[in-house]
Design a protein around this motif. Structure first.
Motif, PDB file in Angstrom:
ATOM      1  N   THR A  60       0.716  -1.199   0.179  1.00 11.25           N
ATOM      2  CA  THR A  60       0.025  -0.068   0.002  1.00 11.25           C
ATOM      3  C   THR A  60       0.939   1.191  -0.021  1.00 11.25           C
ATOM      4  OG1 THR A  60      -1.775  -1.062   0.972  1.00 11.25           O
ATOM      5  CG2 THR A  60      -1.758   1.307   1.269  1.00 11.25           C
ATOM      6  N   LYS A  61       1.910   1.298   0.965  1.00 11.91           N
ATOM      7  CA  LYS A  61       2.778   2.286   0.783  1.00 11.91           C
ATOM      8  C   LYS A  61       3.464   2.530  -0.443  1.00 11.91           C
ATOM      9  CE  LYS A  61       7.047   4.109   2.912  1.00 11.91           C
ATOM     10  NZ  LYS A  61       7.532   5.152   1.640  1.00 11.91           N
ATOM     11  N   ALA A  62       3.888   1.530  -1.162  1.00  6.29           N
ATOM     12  CA  ALA A  62       4.702   1.643  -2.522  1.00  6.29           C
ATOM     13  C   ALA A  62       3.359   2.104  -3.442  1.00  6.29           C
ATOM     14  CB  ALA A  62       5.063   0.378  -2.901  1.00  6.29           C
ATOM     15  N   LEU A  63       2.133   1.689  -3.546  1.00 10.92           N
ATOM     16  CA  LEU A  63       1.370   2.133  -4.368  1.00 10.92           C
ATOM     17  C   LEU A  63       1.053   3.583  -4.128  1.00 10.92           C
ATOM     18  CD1 LEU A  63      -0.988   1.511  -6.524  1.00 10.92           C
ATOM     19  CD2 LEU A  63      -2.471   1.174  -4.666  1.00 10.92           C
ATOM     20  N   HIS A  64       0.786   3.813  -2.673  1.00 14.85           N
ATOM     21  CA  HIS A  64       0.628   5.553  -2.829  1.00 14.85           C
ATOM     22  C   HIS A  64       1.804   6.423  -3.286  1.00 14.85           C
ATOM     23  CE1 HIS A  64       0.800   9.143  -0.377  1.00 14.85           C
ATOM     24  NE2 HIS A  64      -0.508   8.827  -0.323  1.00 14.85           N
ATOM     25  N   ASP A  65       2.963   5.918  -3.045  1.00 14.27           N
ATOM     26  CA  ASP A  65       4.210   6.657  -3.325  1.00 14.27           C
ATOM     27  C   ASP A  65       4.121   6.822  -4.962  1.00 14.27           C
ATOM     28  OD1 ASP A  65       4.807   6.839  -0.683  1.00 14.27           O
ATOM     29  OD2 ASP A  65       6.671   5.453  -0.699  1.00 14.27           O
ATOM     30  N   ILE A  66       3.963   5.636  -5.681  1.00 17.48           N
ATOM     31  CA  ILE A  66       3.965   5.794  -7.181  1.00 17.48           C
ATOM     32  C   ILE A  66       2.754   6.308  -7.823  1.00 17.48           C
ATOM     33  CG2 ILE A  66       5.650   4.001  -7.141  1.00 17.48           C
ATOM     34  CD1 ILE A  66       3.735   2.159  -8.321  1.00 17.48           C
ATOM     35  N   SER A  67       1.660   6.480  -6.919  1.00 18.34           N
ATOM     36  CA  SER A  67       0.451   6.940  -7.517  1.00 18.34           C
ATOM     37  C   SER A  67       0.361   8.326  -7.872  1.00 18.34           C
ATOM     38  CB  SER A  67      -0.715   6.644  -6.823  1.00 18.34           C
ATOM     39  OG  SER A  67      -0.636   7.409  -5.538  1.00 18.34           O
ATOM     40  N   SER A  68       1.492   9.133  -7.509  1.00 20.33           N
ATOM     41  CA  SER A  68       1.502  10.452  -8.069  1.00 20.33           C
ATOM     42  C   SER A  68       2.438  10.569  -9.309  1.00 20.33           C
ATOM     43  CB  SER A  68       2.489  11.321  -6.807  1.00 20.33           C
ATOM     44  OG  SER A  68       3.629  10.818  -6.752  1.00 20.33           O
ATOM     45  N   ARG A  69       2.939   9.495  -9.820  1.00 20.14           N
ATOM     46  CA  ARG A  69       3.425   9.581 -11.163  1.00 20.14           C
ATOM     47  C   ARG A  69       2.431   9.736 -12.139  1.00 20.14           C
ATOM     48  NH1 ARG A  69       8.971   6.277 -11.122  1.00 20.14           N
ATOM     49  NH2 ARG A  69       8.618   6.664 -13.427  1.00 20.14           N
ATOM     50  N   SER A  70       2.905   9.874 -13.345  1.00 21.58           N
ATOM     51  CA  SER A  70       2.091  10.092 -14.501  1.00 21.58           C
ATOM     52  C   SER A  70       2.784   9.385 -15.622  1.00 21.58           C
ATOM     53  CB  SER A  70       1.606  11.614 -14.809  1.00 21.58           C
ATOM     54  OG  SER A  70       2.723  12.217 -15.395  1.00 21.58           O
ATOM     55  N   LYS A  71       1.758   8.930 -16.625  1.00 22.37           N
ATOM     56  CA  LYS A  71       1.959   8.060 -17.685  1.00 22.37           C
ATOM     57  C   LYS A  71       3.004   6.582 -17.309  1.00 22.37           C
ATOM     58  CE  LYS A  71       1.759  11.810 -21.313  1.00 22.37           C
ATOM     59  NZ  LYS A  71       2.246  12.397 -22.026  1.00 22.37           N
ATOM     60  N   THR A  72       2.445   6.203 -16.427  1.00 22.54           N
ATOM     61  CA  THR A  72       3.164   5.030 -15.749  1.00 22.54           C
ATOM     62  C   THR A  72       2.351   3.618 -16.035  1.00 22.54           C
ATOM     63  OG1 THR A  72       4.699   6.109 -14.412  1.00 22.54           O
ATOM     64  CG2 THR A  72       4.527   3.887 -14.094  1.00 22.54           C
ATOM     65  N   VAL A  73       2.714   2.690 -16.510  1.00 19.46           N
ATOM     66  CA  VAL A  73       1.905   1.526 -16.594  1.00 19.46           C
ATOM     67  C   VAL A  73       2.575   0.741 -15.364  1.00 19.46           C
ATOM     68  CG1 VAL A  73       1.330  -0.791 -17.663  1.00 19.46           C
ATOM     69  CG2 VAL A  73       1.483   1.450 -18.926  1.00 19.46           C
ATOM     70  N   ILE A  74       1.540   0.181 -14.489  1.00 20.47           N
ATOM     71  CA  ILE A  74       1.914  -0.389 -13.180  1.00 20.47           C
ATOM     72  C   ILE A  74       1.161  -1.721 -12.956  1.00 20.47           C
ATOM     73  CG2 ILE A  74       1.812  -0.326 -10.690  1.00 20.47           C
ATOM     74  CD1 ILE A  74       1.653   2.844 -11.277  1.00 20.47           C
ATOM     75  N   ALA A  75       2.256  -2.764 -12.736  1.00 20.18           N
ATOM     76  CA  ALA A  75       1.872  -3.885 -12.387  1.00 20.18           C
ATOM     77  C   ALA A  75       1.791  -4.237 -11.157  1.00 20.18           C
ATOM     78  CB  ALA A  75       2.754  -5.219 -13.060  1.00 20.18           C
ATOM     79  N   CYS A  76       0.432  -4.447 -10.749  1.00 19.53           N
ATOM     80  CA  CYS A  76       0.112  -4.684  -9.180  1.00 19.53           C
ATOM     81  C   CYS A  76       0.396  -6.000  -8.881  1.00 19.53           C
ATOM     82  CB  CYS A  76      -1.311  -4.223  -8.913  1.00 19.53           C
ATOM     83  SG  CYS A  76      -1.388  -2.241  -9.235  1.00 19.53           S
ATOM     84  N   GLY A  77       0.421  -6.435  -7.549  1.00 23.39           N
ATOM     85  CA  GLY A  77       0.580  -7.587  -7.000  1.00 23.39           C
ATOM     86  C   GLY A  77      -0.733  -8.225  -6.967  1.00 23.39           C
ATOM     87  N   GLY A  78      -0.856  -9.555  -6.977  1.00 22.82           N
ATOM     88  CA  GLY A  78      -2.256 -10.172  -7.030  1.00 22.82           C
ATOM     89  C   GLY A  78      -3.267  -9.742  -5.815  1.00 22.82           C
ATOM     90  N   GLY A  79      -2.753  -9.283  -4.713  1.00 19.71           N
ATOM     91  CA  GLY A  79      -3.861  -8.992  -3.518  1.00 19.71           C
ATOM     92  C   GLY A  79      -3.737  -7.385  -3.372  1.00 19.71           C
ATOM     93  N   THR A  80      -3.087  -6.553  -4.490  1.00 21.96           N
ATOM     94  CA  THR A  80      -2.934  -4.999  -4.298  1.00 21.96           C
ATOM     95  C   THR A  80      -4.490  -4.611  -4.207  1.00 21.96           C
ATOM     96  OG1 THR A  80      -0.892  -5.054  -5.119  1.00 21.96           O
ATOM     97  CG2 THR A  80      -2.062  -2.910  -5.277  1.00 21.96           C
ATOM     98  N   PRO A  81      -5.425  -4.880  -5.161  1.00 22.27           N
ATOM     99  CA  PRO A  81      -6.762  -4.224  -5.471  1.00 22.27           C
ATOM    100  C   PRO A  81      -7.751  -4.759  -4.315  1.00 22.27           C
ATOM    101  CG  PRO A  81      -6.445  -5.747  -7.323  1.00 22.27           C
ATOM    102  CD  PRO A  81      -5.062  -5.735  -6.284  1.00 22.27           C
ATOM    103  N   CYS A  82      -7.203  -5.684  -3.484  1.00 20.96           N
ATOM    104  CA  CYS A  82      -8.095  -6.099  -2.297  1.00 20.96           C
ATOM    105  C   CYS A  82      -8.305  -5.487  -1.094  1.00 20.96           C
ATOM    106  CB  CYS A  82      -7.688  -7.721  -2.049  1.00 20.96           C
ATOM    107  SG  CYS A  82      -7.758  -8.544  -3.443  1.00 20.96           S
ATOM    108  N   SER A  83      -8.396  -4.081  -1.213  1.00 22.68           N
ATOM    109  CA  SER A  83      -8.591  -3.158  -0.110  1.00 22.68           C
ATOM    110  C   SER A  83      -9.133  -1.951  -0.595  1.00 22.68           C
ATOM    111  CB  SER A  83      -7.364  -2.710   0.607  1.00 22.68           C
ATOM    112  OG  SER A  83      -6.686  -1.794  -0.142  1.00 22.68           O
ATOM    113  N   GLU A  84     -10.229  -1.280  -0.065  1.00 20.76           N
ATOM    114  CA  GLU A  84     -10.500  -0.033  -0.410  1.00 20.76           C
ATOM    115  C   GLU A  84      -9.481   1.130  -0.615  1.00 20.76           C
ATOM    116  OE1 GLU A  84     -14.195   1.215   1.793  1.00 20.76           O
ATOM    117  OE2 GLU A  84     -14.964  -0.827   2.095  1.00 20.76           O
ATOM    118  N   THR A  85      -8.585   1.050   0.278  1.00 18.14           N
ATOM    119  CA  THR A  85      -7.826   2.363   0.169  1.00 18.14           C
ATOM    120  C   THR A  85      -6.992   2.034  -1.249  1.00 18.14           C
ATOM    121  OG1 THR A  85      -7.655   2.296   2.539  1.00 18.14           O
ATOM    122  CG2 THR A  85      -5.730   3.121   1.162  1.00 18.14           C
ATOM    123  N   ASN A  86      -6.366   0.800  -1.649  1.00 16.89           N
ATOM    124  CA  ASN A  86      -5.843   0.635  -2.612  1.00 16.89           C
ATOM    125  C   ASN A  86      -6.525   0.720  -4.194  1.00 16.89           C
ATOM    126  OD1 ASN A  86      -3.655   0.355  -0.941  1.00 16.89           O
ATOM    127  ND2 ASN A  86      -3.412  -1.986  -1.584  1.00 16.89           N
TER     128      ASN A  86
END
Length: 175
Positions: A60-86
């Motif tokens: 979640t910390k890594a996702l939060h940190d890189i979400s401010s980037r733009s024009k980036t394709v991000i391969a998420c971990g299998g469990g990454t989307p399994c939270s409301e925050t993420n």
């Protein structure tokens, strides 16, 4: 704006992500590697030393940190989307694409893979199918919140890239 690829482990998010990023002339990041770099531990070490919840927090910390980037394709971990925050972070900062695959296809890929998957280690080879089915049942409702759902087994990266480019152009009119 970013593109977040989600789906079960072994669904090809990193492979497809690199191809889509190259086609769009965008950057590519694998969220697992970002978390590993930030923590200074491999994923198996995070699980072994601190448990799954530590890894999920690091993710979640890594996702939060890189979400401010733009024009980036991000391969998420299998469990990454399994939270409301993420899921909220991904939806707010980009387009979410689910690479959907059946449990038997995933099991086939995972058994053939050389990558160590901490969530599957304790299942043993005979229990992988049951563990994949169980995790997939829990995660599918999260995955299906994606903006785009596509066949992960027969993904046509050219077709998905065109679809994404159209979505990005449409979103640009509202940004």
């Amino acid at each position: 704006m970013n593109i977040y690829l989600i789906g079960f482990m072994g669904s090809g998010k990193s492979t497809a992500g690199r191809k889509i990023a190259a086609a769009l002339h965008w950057h590519f990041l694998d969220l697992d590697y970002v978390a590993v770099d930030q923590q200074g531990l491999t994923i198996p070490e995070m699980f072994r030393l601190h448990g799954e919840s530590f890894f999920r927090d690091a993710e979640t910390k890594a996702l939060h940190d890189i979400s401010s980037r733009s024009k980036t394709v991000i391969a998420c971990g299998g469990g990454t989307p399994c939270s409301e925050t993420n899921m909220e972070i991904m939806k707010r900062t980009g387009i979410v694409v689910y690479l959907k695959m059946t449990a038997p296809a995933l099991v086939s890929r995972l058994v053939a893979s050389k990558n160590k998957r901490p969530l599957l280690e304790e299942a043993g080879e005979g229990g992988i199918s049951a563990k994949v089915e169980s995790l997939l049942n829990v995660r599918t409702p999260w995955y299906e919140q994606a903006d785009i759902i596509t066949d992960g087994l027969n993904i046509d990266t050219g077709e998905i890239t065109e679809l994404l480019a159209a979505r990005i152009r449409d979103a640009g009119a509202f940004l």
